[in-house]
Write an enzyme that holds these catalytic residues in place. Structure first.
Site, PDB file in Angstrom:
ATOM      1  CG  ASP A  12      -1.912   1.146   1.226  1.00  0.00           C
ATOM      2  OD1 ASP A  12      -1.996   1.841   0.192  1.00  0.00           O
ATOM      3  OD2 ASP A  12      -2.606   1.341   2.235  1.00  0.00           O
ATOM      4  CB  THR A  14       2.331   7.754  -2.078  1.00  0.00           C
ATOM      5  OG1 THR A  14       3.241   7.686  -0.984  1.00  0.00           O
ATOM      6  CG2 THR A  14       1.748   9.156  -2.170  1.00  0.00           C
ATOM      7  CG  PHE A  15       1.637   7.650  -6.396  1.00  0.00           C
ATOM      8  CD1 PHE A  15       1.141   8.937  -6.510  1.00  0.00           C
ATOM      9  CD2 PHE A  15       2.986   7.488  -6.126  1.00  0.00           C
ATOM     10  CE1 PHE A  15       1.970  10.035  -6.356  1.00  0.00           C
ATOM     11  CE2 PHE A  15       3.823   8.575  -5.980  1.00  0.00           C
ATOM     12  CZ  PHE A  15       3.312   9.861  -6.098  1.00  0.00           C
ATOM     13  CG  ASP A 125      12.737   5.013  -6.744  1.00  0.00           C
ATOM     14  OD1 ASP A 125      13.598   5.198  -5.856  1.00  0.00           O
ATOM     15  OD2 ASP A 125      11.589   4.620  -6.489  1.00  0.00           O
TER      16      ASP A 125
END
Length: 421
Positions: A12, A14-15, A125
């Site tokens: 789960d 942020t997006f 990233d």
């Protein structure tokens, strides 16, 4: 989405939330990312950087986006599934990986990065959590922060997990390129060879401090632009001579240390490209031969391909993803906001599918933050993993006969550089 059975939520972020799912028709296991934001048009879906970039990627070492589904204004991204991510393998080990294992994985990742960079994208990233592993195959995943090389600056300064963040980004440079991916690869290779993060900073300033203690402080000759960036940010580099990386990675070969040293250069222009890294003596004798199964389920990509990949694609391709123009026409102008029928964009069929890894801390396994990331724009510091100690800390604890500390400046661990203001 009726064709998929959601089995378990595995993350789960942020997006969105990530689910392990099964295709009811084929029994294939997939990973489905359910986006939290509402999408009221198909064009908004296909305009996402993650979707746009992955549509152009056709490589056995890049995670496969199998399908994009918009249903009831909710966007679902269906990915191939893989066994685990690299960090999960690292945290369960007591001994570092062998150099052969590191060479094998690094060789594949550099090929993926070369493919990505040649198509005009850089990842931004890279970290162990975003590298997926199944047996001997490794894939780059989570393209949520991907950026086009041709994009107009300024770029976001808070990208990637802090421990793997390039110094130009730490100093809030608004213009950077694929060299940030190469820096991250250097730190990842060092961590694989020691199971200890190379630069585990607790803040941006502490991150720069730890980099200085290892590779030495930058100078006008080594990185003049960096000194200008530091001056603009009102930051003063601490004075450290640095230590040989061979001291921190004692069991690595000279070739491995040489490559990591090049990748972790202060000056981005002195870091090798992914293609150049593949020519380094560390990979002498390596031959890139993607598995037949990968070639069989590959789809034609936009842009130039390597001869081997082009040959495999011509011979084994099973279909192409539709162009944005064709896809956007799938929904009529009057369908905006309606939920009568789902809009589905199907990718290439067949093959196993991959689990998008934790792009933001806890996105997959909910294990908590690890080193900060793009969500830490407010500058907060996350606690470090209590079971992991930094290489600089390890160096401070190393002694030789006579009880003298090896090449460790006084206060190496406890000194902190002034905060970046």
């Amino acid at each position: 989405m009726d064709r998929y059975k959601l089995v378990k939520q595995v993350g789960d972020g942020t997006f969105g939330t990530v689910w392990r799912a099964v295709n009811k028709l084929t029994g294939e296991i997939v990973a489905i990312k359910k986006m939290k934001k509402k999408y009221y048009s198909w064009q908004a879906c296909v305009s996402l950087r993650e979707v746009k970039s992955l549509r152009k990627m056709n490589h056995p070492n890049v995670v496969k986006l199998k399908e994009v589904i918009r249903e009831h204004d909710i966007l679902f991204l269906v990915f191939e599934y893989m066994d685990c991510n690299l960090y999960q393998l690292m945290k369960d080990r007591e001994k570092p990986f062998s150099e052969d294992e590191v060479r094998n994985w690094s060789f594949q990742i550099f090929h993926a990065l070369a493919h990505m960079h040649q198509r005009g994208y850089f990842h931004r990233d890279l970290k162990p959590e975003n590298l997926l592993v199944t047996k001997d195959t490794i894939k780059v995943a989570d393209f949520g922060l991907v950026r086009e090389l041709c994009s107009e600056p300024p770029f976001t300064e808070y990208v990637s997990t802090r421990w793997y963040r390039a110094p130009e980004v730490l100093l809030q440079s608004r213009s950077y390129n694929f060299a940030v991916d190469m820096w991250a690869m250097g730190t990842i290779m060092a961590e694989l060879l020691t199971l200890i993060p190379l630069f585990p900073g607790s803040s941006e300033a502490d991150q720069l401090h730890k980099i200085c203690t290892v590779i030495g402080s930058p100078s006008l000759s080594s990185w003049a632009e960096g000194l200008e960036l530091a001056s603009a940010a009102r930051y003063h580099f601490p004075e450290f001579p640095g230590v040989p990386l061979s001291t921190l990675i004692p069991f690595a070969s000279e070739e491995a240390v040489s490559l990591i040293t090049l990748l972790c250069s202060w000056d981005p222009t002195r870091r090798p490209s992914a293609s150049a890294a593949l020519q380094h003596p560390f990979f002498l004798g390596c031959i890139w031969a993607p598995a037949m199964a990968e070639a069989q389920r590959s789809t034609p990509s936009a842009g130039r391909k390597s001869p081997l990949l082009a040959k495999a694609s011509r011979r084994f391709s099973t279909g192409a993803l539709p162009s944005p123009k064709n896809v956007s026409s799938a929904s009529s102008p009057g369908s905006r906001g309606k939920v009568n029928s789902p809009v589905v964009w199907r990718g290439c069929k067949g093959g196993q599918a991959s689990k998008p890894v934790r792009g933001r801390p806890g996105e997959i396994d909910g294990s908590g933050k690890r080193g900060g990331n793009a969500d830490d724009a407010a500058g907060e510091s996350e606690p470090l993993d209590g079971n992991r100690v930094s290489l600089t800390t390890k160096l401070a604890q190393m002694t030789v006969s006579g009880g003298k500390t090896v090449g460790c400046p006084a206060g190496l661990v406890n000194n902190r550089a002034p905060s970046v203001r």
